[in-house]
Design a protein around this motif. Structure first.
Motif, PDB file in Angstrom:
ATOM      1  N   PRO A 575       1.187  -1.377   0.435  1.00  0.00           N
ATOM      2  CA  PRO A 575      -0.079  -0.067   0.322  1.00  0.00           C
ATOM      3  C   PRO A 575       0.941   1.286   0.231  1.00  0.00           C
ATOM      4  O   PRO A 575       1.519   1.441   0.686  1.00  0.00           O
ATOM      5  CB  PRO A 575      -1.234  -0.148   1.654  1.00  0.00           C
ATOM      6  CG  PRO A 575      -0.821  -1.629   1.533  1.00  0.00           C
ATOM      7  CD  PRO A 575      -0.449  -2.035   1.366  1.00  0.00           C
ATOM      8  N   ARG A 576       0.673   2.665  -0.367  1.00  0.00           N
ATOM      9  CA  ARG A 576       1.374   3.605  -0.619  1.00  0.00           C
ATOM     10  C   ARG A 576       1.463   4.123   0.289  1.00  0.00           C
ATOM     11  O   ARG A 576       2.766   4.427   0.132  1.00  0.00           O
ATOM     12  CB  ARG A 576       0.210   4.488  -1.560  1.00  0.00           C
ATOM     13  CG  ARG A 576      -0.120   4.125  -3.011  1.00  0.00           C
ATOM     14  CD  ARG A 576       0.691   4.089  -3.794  1.00  0.00           C
ATOM     15  NE  ARG A 576       1.929   4.318  -4.480  1.00  0.00           N
ATOM     16  CZ  ARG A 576       3.178   4.156  -4.601  1.00  0.00           C
ATOM     17  NH1 ARG A 576       3.202   2.931  -5.066  1.00  0.00           N
ATOM     18  NH2 ARG A 576       3.963   4.912  -4.670  1.00  0.00           N
ATOM     19  N   PRO A 580       7.026   4.640   1.917  1.00  0.00           N
ATOM     20  CA  PRO A 580       7.225   5.915   2.744  1.00  0.00           C
ATOM     21  C   PRO A 580       8.342   4.772   3.792  1.00  0.00           C
ATOM     22  O   PRO A 580       9.557   5.579   4.588  1.00  0.00           O
ATOM     23  CB  PRO A 580       6.830   7.242   3.602  1.00  0.00           C
ATOM     24  CG  PRO A 580       5.647   7.056   1.925  1.00  0.00           C
ATOM     25  CD  PRO A 580       5.573   5.347   1.831  1.00  0.00           C
ATOM     26  N   SER A 581       7.501   3.953   4.918  1.00  0.00           N
ATOM     27  CA  SER A 581       7.788   3.014   6.040  1.00  0.00           C
ATOM     28  C   SER A 581       9.518   2.421   5.213  1.00  0.00           C
ATOM     29  O   SER A 581      10.426   2.058   6.323  1.00  0.00           O
ATOM     30  CB  SER A 581       7.077   2.315   6.352  1.00  0.00           C
ATOM     31  OG  SER A 581       6.095   3.320   7.017  1.00  0.00           O
ATOM     32  N   VAL A 582       9.191   1.430   3.728  1.00  0.00           N
ATOM     33  CA  VAL A 582      10.485   0.676   3.738  1.00  0.00           C
ATOM     34  C   VAL A 582      11.245   1.334   3.258  1.00  0.00           C
ATOM     35  O   VAL A 582      12.718   1.063   4.078  1.00  0.00           O
ATOM     36  CB  VAL A 582       9.908   0.014   2.317  1.00  0.00           C
ATOM     37  CG1 VAL A 582      10.429  -0.696   2.061  1.00  0.00           C
ATOM     38  CG2 VAL A 582       8.803  -0.742   2.725  1.00  0.00           C
ATOM     39  N   GLU A 583      11.400   2.956   2.796  1.00  0.00           N
ATOM     40  CA  GLU A 583      12.734   3.357   3.274  1.00  0.00           C
ATOM     41  C   GLU A 583      13.479   3.858   4.063  1.00  0.00           C
ATOM     42  O   GLU A 583      14.327   3.760   4.428  1.00  0.00           O
ATOM     43  CB  GLU A 583      11.924   4.639   1.936  1.00  0.00           C
ATOM     44  CG  GLU A 583      13.395   5.497   1.901  1.00  0.00           C
ATOM     45  CD  GLU A 583      12.988   7.263   1.013  1.00  0.00           C
ATOM     46  OE1 GLU A 583      13.525   7.793   0.197  1.00  0.00           O
ATOM     47  OE2 GLU A 583      11.762   7.062   0.126  1.00  0.00           O
ATOM     48  N   LYS A 584      12.366   3.939   4.994  1.00  0.00           N
ATOM     49  CA  LYS A 584      12.526   4.847   6.191  1.00  0.00           C
ATOM     50  C   LYS A 584      13.323   2.937   6.817  1.00  0.00           C
ATOM     51  O   LYS A 584      14.345   3.594   7.367  1.00  0.00           O
ATOM     52  CB  LYS A 584      11.958   5.362   7.379  1.00  0.00           C
ATOM     53  CG  LYS A 584      12.069   5.991   8.276  1.00  0.00           C
ATOM     54  CD  LYS A 584      11.094   6.196   9.305  1.00  0.00           C
ATOM     55  CE  LYS A 584      11.548   6.917  10.425  1.00  0.00           C
ATOM     56  NZ  LYS A 584      10.132   7.246  11.048  1.00  0.00           N
ATOM     57  N   LYS A 611       3.839  -7.524   0.625  1.00  0.00           N
ATOM     58  CA  LYS A 611       2.070  -7.585  -0.079  1.00  0.00           C
ATOM     59  C   LYS A 611       2.151  -7.535   2.154  1.00  0.00           C
ATOM     60  O   LYS A 611       3.452  -6.214   3.043  1.00  0.00           O
ATOM     61  CB  LYS A 611       2.392  -9.535   0.746  1.00  0.00           C
ATOM     62  CG  LYS A 611       2.705 -10.101  -0.434  1.00  0.00           C
ATOM     63  CD  LYS A 611       2.748 -11.943  -0.162  1.00  0.00           C
ATOM     64  CE  LYS A 611       2.504 -12.935  -1.335  1.00  0.00           C
ATOM     65  NZ  LYS A 611       2.394 -13.978  -0.247  1.00  0.00           N
ATOM     66  N   ALA A 612       0.811  -7.093   1.918  1.00  0.00           N
ATOM     67  CA  ALA A 612       0.708  -6.334   3.381  1.00  0.00           C
ATOM     68  C   ALA A 612      -1.051  -7.250   4.166  1.00  0.00           C
ATOM     69  O   ALA A 612      -1.533  -7.769   3.366  1.00  0.00           O
ATOM     70  CB  ALA A 612       0.110  -5.200   2.441  1.00  0.00           C
ATOM     71  N   HIS A 613      -1.094  -6.578   4.851  1.00  0.00           N
ATOM     72  CA  HIS A 613      -2.490  -7.434   5.813  1.00  0.00           C
ATOM     73  C   HIS A 613      -3.031  -5.906   6.053  1.00  0.00           C
ATOM     74  O   HIS A 613      -3.481  -5.770   6.830  1.00  0.00           O
ATOM     75  CB  HIS A 613      -2.312  -8.294   6.853  1.00  0.00           C
ATOM     76  CG  HIS A 613      -2.749  -9.526   7.516  1.00  0.00           C
ATOM     77  ND1 HIS A 613      -4.100  -8.721   8.305  1.00  0.00           N
ATOM     78  CD2 HIS A 613      -3.329 -10.579   7.537  1.00  0.00           C
ATOM     79  CE1 HIS A 613      -4.675  -8.703   8.590  1.00  0.00           C
ATOM     80  NE2 HIS A 613      -4.817 -10.510   8.119  1.00  0.00           N
TER      81      HIS A 613
END
Length: 736
Positions: A575-576, A580-584, A611-613
């Motif tokens: 999800p969009r 930014p969380s992955v980048e952080k 993947k996300a929940h």
């Protein structure tokens, strides 16, 4: 010089005073360690009546060396001021350390002085003069500072006085050896069984008078007929040298025609040439024997200082500006002018607090007045402390060893101590609060020997910051650095002795015990090839869980690029709001490193899929997944260690260019060029890994016999050789 043996000396126990600038002489003593500077100051103080008994360096009883560290090491480690009086003239004798690690104290003394006495040892400088002394001579010559030379250790000489004067003429005179000539020749006593004949007196070449010190007091008499032939050649050469510097062009014609030139005229021309810095007399001196009141040559030296060295008004004052850098007219040495003074040195006294040694260049400094403090700041030495404040000064005093003798004022041209300047640091300018000024700074060497330190205990940690701040504020040749990459606290010094004194002062003055730890350079990591990683952070233990999966690709980038993050997720698998969380997460992991704990640089990290929940995914979960993905990518990739490379500029005597270049090659360095940098000097430019030059400040001094200097600037990071990188990784894994 003239016969002034009966000039009124100063009185022991009272402060030497000056009521006008013309009655002040500021003289700095320069010479390598062990040449006899401190002993000479003691002998001059005895002859001038400032002390009743001369102390010995070996006993820790001299006026100059009063610090506990100096007593233990039996050498000077700091600048000291010993004021004396002779013939109604106040002489500020500035005794400087001779060891290269304390060159900052020497440069402070040069700033405060108007003339220099170069002290050379007939015992230690046999056939030559220390390279460091020659370098300071050249610096003084560049600014036109008047200089004279004093030959010491005649009682243990390996080189005779005559030969030593020829050496000084060759080395200091350069193209004009007749500008460096003796004023006196030694008179030798009966020869001892070991063949050594002591020097018991001096014969004045101009006056042709004999000054006998055998009794411990200077006695003026006529030389015997057997003495005059011995001085004829030296006298003629001295007269010719003086006439060559005379402003009266007719003197040389008269002399060549056989006319006898009046001694008074010669002395006056000599004094003018010395004050201009175009003629440099050589004298001899020795400490007083036990029970004697005058040391050999000390009266002659005091005569030279008072008669030949310039007064403060005769020397040009350093340039001044406004604190913001605006132009201002030049100031002159006038007690009635605007106040312009400079803090030459600061120190902490356990009883009176901070004490500042101040040279007044213009105006008059009075106790309890408010002055403006302007400074060039300490940012370059790890201190964010730009000075531009008003401050009320405390008592004024004249230092004499441990004593502080009260003064009612300090006029232009004089030097004194100021108490309670709590914000002023070494190099700051004191001026009127209604007319703030700033003096141009003097040149200080860069500290290039790193010392990584840690507080010894929790109690030391609480006091460490304040102790280090004071230490750096007192000594402009120290720099404090908190390295953000290695997280080390680093104190940069000039050498091993400088480092040892810094640690001792931290302990004794500020009650802070520290431990030295191995210095670390700022390494980096990067990917040597493309790699991929999958980060899976799934936890379910009842209630709200954590779920995040991401897949990344890591590609190397050109040096200096940094970290580049690219989003190539399609279809909303991540999800969009979580991208930014992955980048952080990956950036945080990059900062921690992926192999040996060093920051990761110069890579592109591309988020491809994940993947996300709907319930268990969160910002924190995707940060963790991003970090895990980067760590997994590193497991299957070649990780290169990058080391910092410095650009070195080494200025060295031509005699040592070969050894210096060979040494640089042995440090994995690349010499990129050489060029001439003045007579007998070469500038060597090289690129060397910083890990190889941690102790270069010490090693270069050894290789070049004290003639080498260097500067360093960061160039770039580049891959470390594989075998060395493997060793670093192994140390990181084992914690050694």
């Amino acid at each position: 010089m003239g016969d002034k043996a009966n000039a009124h000396p100063g009185a022991a126990g009272r402060a030497a005073t000056a009521d006008r600038p013309a009655s002040v002489r500021n003289v700095v003593l320069v010479g390598h360690s062990g040449s006899g500077k401190t002993t000479l100051v003691e002998a001059l103080a005895l002859t001038a009546g400032a002390v009743n008994r001369a102390g010995r360096v070996e006993d820790g009883q001299t006026v100059s060396d009063y610090d506990e560290i100096e007593h233990r090491q039996q050498r000077s480690v700091q600048l000291s001021l010993v004021p004396v009086e002779w013939g109604g003239i106040k002489i500020n004798l500035l005794d400087t350390p001779g060891y290269a690690d304390f060159v900052g104290e020497l440069r402070a003394g040069l700033r405060a002085a108007d003339a220099a006495l170069f002290v050379v040892s007939a015992a230690q400088d046999a056939g030559s003069v220390a390279a460091t002394t020659r370098m300071v001579w050249d610096e003084c010559a560049a600014v036109g500072m008047p200089r004279a030379i004093v030959v010491t250790h005649l009682d243990t000489a390996r080189t005779g006085y005559d030969e030593m004067t020829r050496v000084c003429g060759r080395i200091f005179g350069g193209d004009d050896p007749d500008a460096v000539l003796p004023l006196y020749l030694p008179l030798y006593g009966p020869q001892a069984p070991d063949g050594h004949a002591p020097v018991t007196g001096l014969i004045g070449l101009l006056t042709q008078r004999l000054f006998d010190y055998a009794s411990g007091v200077r006695k003026d008499g006529a030389p015997g007929d057997e003495h005059l032939p011995l001085i004829e050649e030296a006298r003629n050469r001295l007269i010719e040298g003086i006439i060559a510097e005379s402003e009266d062009e007719s003197l040389m014609d008269r002399y060549l025609d056989g006319d006898e030139i009046d001694v008074k005229t010669l002395v006056e021309d000599l004094e003018r040439a010395v004050a201009r810095g175009t003629f440099h007399p050589v004298l001899a001196a020795a400490p007083a024997a036990e029970g004697a009141t005058q040391g050999l040559g000390t009266v002659e030296l005091l005569e030279l200082i008072t008669g030949g060295f310039p007064t403060p008004p005769e020397r040009e004052t350093p340039r001044v500006t406004t604190p913001q850098g605006g132009s201002r007219p030049a100031v002159v040495c006038d007690p009635r002018g605007p106040l312009v003074a400079e803090v030459i040195k600061t120190a902490s006294d356990p009883y009176v607090g901070r004490v500042s040694l101040v040279r007044v260049f213009s105006g008059t400094l009075r106790p309890d007045e408010t002055v403006h403090v302007s400074g060039h700041g300490l940012q370059d030495r790890g201190q964010d402390n730009h000075h531009d404040i008003d401050e009320r000064i405390g008592a004024l005093s004249s230092p004499f060893g441990k004593q502080q003798r009260t003064m009612t004022q300090v006029i232009a041209g004089d030097i004194a101590c100021v108490a309670k300047l709590t914000r002023a640091e070494t190099g700051d300018t004191l001026s009127g609060r209604d007319d703030p000024l700033l003096m141009e700074p003097w040149v200080m060497p860069d500290p290039l020997l790193p010392l990584a330190i840690e507080a010894h205990s929790k109690a030391d940690e609480d006091k460490l910051s304040q102790g280090l701040s004071r230490l750096v504020a007192e000594d402009p040749t120290m720099r404090l650095e908190q390295n953000p990459d290695t997280r080390q606290l680093v104190l940069w010094c000039l050498g091993e002795a400088h480092k040892d004194v810094a640690l001792e002062r931290l302990r004794s003055r500020y009650g802070v015990q520290v431990d030295a730890v191995p210095y670390k350079v700022s390494l980096r990591e990067t990917f040597g090839a493309k790699s991929a990683g999958r980060g899976r952070h799934v936890k379910q233990s009842g209630g709200h869980g954590q779920f995040a999966i991401c897949e990344i690709e890591v590609s190397p980038l050109p040096p200096g690029t940094g970290i580049e993050f690219v989003d190539k997720v399609v279809g909303g698998s991540v999800p969009r709001q979580f991208i930014p969380s992955v980048e952080k997460g990956v950036r945080a992991q990059a900062a921690r490193g992926v192999a040996a704990g060093h920051p990761l640089v110069d890579v592109r990290i591309t988020l491809l899929d994940g993947k996300a929940h709907s319930v268990d995914s969160s910002d924190a979960a995707f940060q963790t997944a991003g970090a895990l993905a980067l760590r997994e990518a590193a497991l299957d990739a070649r990780i290169d260690l990058l080391e910092p490379v410095a650009e070195l500029q080494v200025l060295v005597s031509d005699d040592y260019v070969g050894p210096v270049m060979s040494d640089l090659s042995g440090r994995r360095g690349r010499v990129v060029g050489t060029e001439q940098a003045g007579p007998g000097r070469t500038l060597v430019r090289a690129e060397v890994p910083e890990i190889e030059i941690g102790r270069y400040a010490v090693d270069l001094r050894s290789i070049s016999h004290g003639t080498g200097r260097f500067s360093r600037t960061y160039a770039r990071h580049e891959p470390m050789p594989p075998q060395l990188a493997d060793k670093i990784r192994e140390q990181a894994e084992t914690g050694t």
